[in-house]
Design a protein around this motif. Sequence first.
Motif, PDB file in Angstrom:
ATOM      1  N   CYS A 195     112.114  58.260 -38.042  1.00 46.85           N
ATOM      2  CA  CYS A 195     111.435  59.107 -39.026  1.00 46.85           C
ATOM      3  C   CYS A 195     111.959  60.540 -38.932  1.00 46.85           C
ATOM      4  CB  CYS A 195     109.928  59.175 -38.744  1.00 46.85           C
ATOM      5  SG  CYS A 195     109.106  57.591 -38.675  1.00 46.85           S
ATOM      6  N   CYS A 225     105.362  56.022 -37.666  1.00 43.83           N
ATOM      7  CA  CYS A 225     105.848  54.633 -37.693  1.00 43.83           C
ATOM      8  C   CYS A 225     105.336  53.839 -36.498  1.00 43.83           C
ATOM      9  CB  CYS A 225     107.366  54.600 -37.722  1.00 43.83           C
ATOM     10  SG  CYS A 225     108.123  55.061 -36.158  1.00 43.83           S
ATOM     11  N   CYS A 277     105.320  58.160 -32.084  1.00 45.79           N
ATOM     12  CA  CYS A 277     105.481  58.661 -33.440  1.00 45.79           C
ATOM     13  C   CYS A 277     104.221  58.307 -34.213  1.00 45.79           C
ATOM     14  CB  CYS A 277     106.695  58.040 -34.110  1.00 45.79           C
ATOM     15  SG  CYS A 277     106.800  58.516 -35.843  1.00 45.79           S
ATOM     16  N   CYS A 320     111.558  61.352 -33.513  1.00 46.67           N
ATOM     17  CA  CYS A 320     111.520  59.906 -33.724  1.00 46.67           C
ATOM     18  C   CYS A 320     112.879  59.475 -34.264  1.00 46.67           C
ATOM     19  CB  CYS A 320     110.428  59.531 -34.723  1.00 46.67           C
ATOM     20  SG  CYS A 320     110.417  57.756 -35.063  1.00 46.67           S
TER      21      CYS A 320
END
Length: 739
Positions: free
Chosen positions: A456, A474, A471, A453
């Motif tokens: 993240c 998020c 993801c 990601c």
Amino acid sequence: MNSEPEALILQVAVPGPLHGCLDYLAPPHCSAQSLSPGMRVQVPFGKRKTVGVLIQTATHSRIAAQRLRPALSLLDPEPLLSPDLIELSAWASRYYHHPLGEVMAALLPTALRSGQAAQLPTLRIWRITSAGKSVSADDVKRAPRQAVLLDRLQRTPNGLTGSELSEHETTWHSAMRALVEKGWVECLSQVAPQTMPTEYTPQDISLNDAQHHAVDAVCASLDGFAGFLLDGVTGSGKTEVYLQIIRRVIAAGRQALVLVPEIGLTPQLINRFSTRFGHTLAVLHSGLNDSERLHAWLLARNGQAPIIIGTRSAVFTPLQKPGIIIIDEEHDLSFKQQDGFRYHARDVAVWRAHQLGIPIVLGSATPSFETLYNVERGRYARLELPARAGEAKPPRLRTIDMRSQKLEGNLSPGLLQAIARHLDQGNQVLLFLNRRGFAPTLLCHQCGWVAQCRRCDARLTYHQGLRRLRCHHCGAEQAMFEHCPDCSSSELRPLGHGTERVEQALRDHFPQFSCARIDRDSTRRKGALQQILDDALSGHHRILLGTQMLAKGHHLPKVTLAAIIDADQGLFGVDFRAGERMAQLIIQVAGRAGRSAQAGEVLIQTHHPDHPLLRTLLTEGYHHYAAAALAERREAELPPYVNLALLRAEATAADAPLRFLDEALRLAKEIATAGIILLGPIPSPMERRAGRYRAQLLVQATQRSELHRLLDAWLPSLSQLPAGRKVRWSVDVDPMEMV
Ligand code: ADP
Ligand code: ZN
Ligand code: ZN
């Protein structure tokens, strides 16, 4: 004292990041006699108007009278919140160090928070008529929508509200109109009962001795505070105990407040309550629209609803004649609010029961360590239901060693054989895997690139059905890569197993049996979960594969095999509660097997069959495991033996959170007393999430009062720190997750 002595000042709890109340002048034409604490007032707040709650009136303010703004209007002719709820809010605000106005806003249904009048809205319900009762499926076979509605209404003779109907089907209005025109269904305006019914048709099951003892023990203490742990193995008839206690509470003219986990509030449970007590239930869950929520809330407040069932936030429901609080599956993590006002509904409930002088019952097959510790300290009495009710026997638990086994979709030959055996006997199997999607990792076999990601510190999960990467932290998503972005190779390989992938393996291996997948992806559509569970109950689905959603509460009598596909995920977690969670999960999943006459079998796949958690849990049971793990917690000075608060900070700039927490630490050291230990600051276990860097500082104290003294002195000064302006920070008292 700058203000004129005769001024009438309102101290109002206003939602916002404030400490304490704001002072306002009384609205025009408002006398002191017409004001009582607990009334809502509309007030100016910055450039906006907002709704606050009057806490008290005063004649002086610390602010000069000419600088005070007048409140705009008084919204209630009488107090909306009773003194006990104001006191509860004030306590929760102090305990969780969260602004009073925000706490009070959390108490109120949206309609009241936005200033609507506190009057019972009229709700419509659709109900089967006597003509409709005798209509058969054949009569409507050319109108499938009508047939579905008719079938549901025939099975729920008390009728259904709009949102209950929408749970299953979003477009039901025209079919319903047709049914009403045919005279098979009637639409009623639901009027609240004027008095609280106290008698119900006796439909109670006759209790076994352990259940009897539990009901009697609680009912002997209805006149004052008492805490009980109803410690009953899965399927031991805890719900039946609740129902019979509630019957006695209602007979005494009092109300029962029942809290259940988010996923536990299924139609199955509501049906059990409503068939026993009629439809005088006030049900508070996230599926309600604003009017329905207001309706339920006011029925509880007016004393017209004898039973209130709800999830976490229902702990703040007003009760006119409180009689008892019951918390089902008290160990469940969904009772803790993880953002904003971070309260734990179980702990708030215990305080509230004490305040109201009523008993509280915490029920679980796998009590939280906090609750077991309270039993050990003599704070709660333990009521045991050691055996399954009726004919059901406890299931047999066994591990399957996955090491060097040939796996098919992560299923070992031993597990596949067991599944086949149970299916051939005409039973259902339930498989648990706490990972949705197809594969948690996408790897380039040529160069080793892994799909990450961008926002993240986490890998993207491959969802094959959608051909997308997502993801799970998020919510970011993108189309699946055709080629490796680094080396352009087309050899991209999904690694690891999510529910989609295991589902595919099960369908390949057992093509003759219907397999249902239950996770957040497959149940996104409204009513989808209920549909799958209905199809499981009817016996249509024979294999049920799912995440957490499937592990809890459901009573599926034909399931004889329950399996945990990958126990290893939970055995080595970073959180000190990882073991407790894993043990609870295994026992809860096991609890889905063998709930009727046929014996159940439970299989746990692992690469670590000798892991002490599994060994103790399987040979000696949950309580032995818990006792051993609690001894370790005491040794390591971890909760419940110490008290924690976690200060978290996050920012888009990588170093801002740690810089802020370093300054916070310096301040804390200046005021910390001997029993306080400050740990950190450290980056959070997943440092970057949704584009923000995160860090945390842990405060530990042996005495709870010492912890609160520190927080009281420390937190206000944090707002003044220069580094504080560059981060978002929050405090979590009794944090349940160290992330
Ligand atoms: P728990 O909530 O402890 O998991 P439930 O209350 O759901 O257990 O009970 C499991 C099953 O046992 C239900 O089908 C319930 O109707 C049945 N049951 C409960 N108590 C009795 C009893 N005393 N005799 C026979 N069956 C019972
Ligand atoms: Zn590559
Ligand atoms: Zn992400």
